[in-house]
Design an enzyme around this catalytic site. Structure first.
Site, mmCIF file in Angstrom:
data_model
loop_
_atom_site.group_PDB
_atom_site.id
_atom_site.type_symbol
_atom_site.label_atom_id
_atom_site.label_comp_id
_atom_site.label_asym_id
_atom_site.label_seq_id
_atom_site.Cartn_x
_atom_site.Cartn_y
_atom_site.Cartn_z
ATOM 1 N N CYS A 1 -7.336 -2.451 8.062
ATOM 2 C CA CYS A 1 -5.968 -2.436 7.528
ATOM 3 C C CYS A 1 -5.465 -1.005 7.417
ATOM 4 O O CYS A 1 -4.358 -0.684 7.855
ATOM 5 C CB CYS A 1 -5.922 -3.157 6.180
ATOM 6 S SG CYS A 1 -6.301 -4.901 6.368
ATOM 7 N N GLU B 1 0.836 -1.205 0.000
ATOM 8 C CA GLU B 1 0.000 0.000 0.000
ATOM 9 C C GLU B 1 0.868 1.250 0.000
ATOM 10 O O GLU B 1 1.862 1.332 0.709
ATOM 11 C CB GLU B 1 -0.900 0.013 1.237
ATOM 12 C CG GLU B 1 -1.905 -1.118 1.276
ATOM 13 C CD GLU B 1 -2.962 -1.037 0.165
ATOM 14 O OE1 GLU B 1 -3.110 0.048 -0.442
ATOM 15 O OE2 GLU B 1 -3.610 -2.065 -0.091
ATOM 16 N N HIS C 1 -1.214 -5.662 1.407
ATOM 17 C CA HIS C 1 -2.392 -6.533 1.249
ATOM 18 C C HIS C 1 -2.004 -7.756 0.421
ATOM 19 O O HIS C 1 -1.261 -7.633 -0.563
ATOM 20 C CB HIS C 1 -3.520 -5.778 0.536
ATOM 21 C CG HIS C 1 -4.481 -5.137 1.486
ATOM 22 N ND1 HIS C 1 -4.685 -3.781 1.534
ATOM 23 C CD2 HIS C 1 -5.307 -5.679 2.428
ATOM 24 C CE1 HIS C 1 -5.598 -3.515 2.465
ATOM 25 N NE2 HIS C 1 -5.982 -4.645 3.027
#
Ligand code: PCA
Length: 201
Positions: A142, A80, A166
């Site tokens: 998350c 991310e 992820h």
């Protein structure tokens, strides 16, 4: 040797297992590249996940923090790029459903990952493991964990690197729901190891 805090999550939203828990548990105690891995499994609860992560951080005092989350439906490994100051989405494991809430009132809008995400993606692709940078960690737990960790590091003026990755569903989940793209546990572990190996390259 340096220390790396690796986190996974417990199962959530009807998924019978969370591959991030399996990966984190398998790598716990291992030495990978220059890093000794210390794993921790986080709850999927808005009131507890970030607090628990910070508690592990304070105990372990790692040089790097990598948090893993399941993105059921994604077919690539996706480091991310950014976490945003927002909590929203499905109910958590306690049934708590938040909408349009800040993570920290008056906190910065967002934080960029301080992990070498481009290097991660290039390395995985070279290894034949499909990967891409993701520009949204969503607004669920998350994102909450990624934002809170980076916010803590910034507020304390630490130079610890941290971020979030992820991962797709594992075969354990895709045999139950054949609409989900899935990876073998073996390849998920291999991908996470490869990224740790190139942290300082
Ligand atoms: N994935 C969720 C929370 C726990 C997990 O493994 C997310 O993407 O927010």
């Amino acid at each position: 040797m340096k220390t790396l805090l690796l986190t996974g999550f417990v199962p959530f939203l009807g998924h019978s297992v969370n591959p991030t828990q399996r990966v984190a548990e398998e790598l716990d105690g291992k030495a990978i590249g220059d890093y000794q891995i210390k794993s921790a499994i986080l709850p999927v609860e808005f009131s507890k996940s970030a607090e628990r992560l910070i508690k592990h951080f304070e105990e372990i005092k790692p040089d790097v923090v990598i948090s893993l989350g399941l993105a059921a439906g994604r077919h690539l490994i996706t480091p991310e790029r950014i976490a945003i100051n927002c909590r929203d989405g499905e109910p958590d494991n306690q049934g708590v459903k938040l909408q349009d809430q800040s993570i920290r009132l008056d906190g910065p809008d967002g934080y960029f990952s301080t992990l070498p995400i481009r290097r991660f993606v290039d390395t995985l692709q070279k290894e034949g493991l499909p990967a891409d940078i993701s520009n949204t960690a969503g607004t669920y737990l998350c994102n909450n964990v990624m934002y809170s960790m980076l916010d803590y590091i910034k507020e304390k003026e630490l130079n610890t690197r941290a971020g979030f990755i992820h991962i797709p569903a594992s075969f354990e989940l895709t045999v139950i729901n054949n609409k989900l793209p899935g990876w073998s546990h073996h390849d998920l572990v291999k991908a996470v190891k490869k990224m740790i190996e190139v942290l300082d390259k």
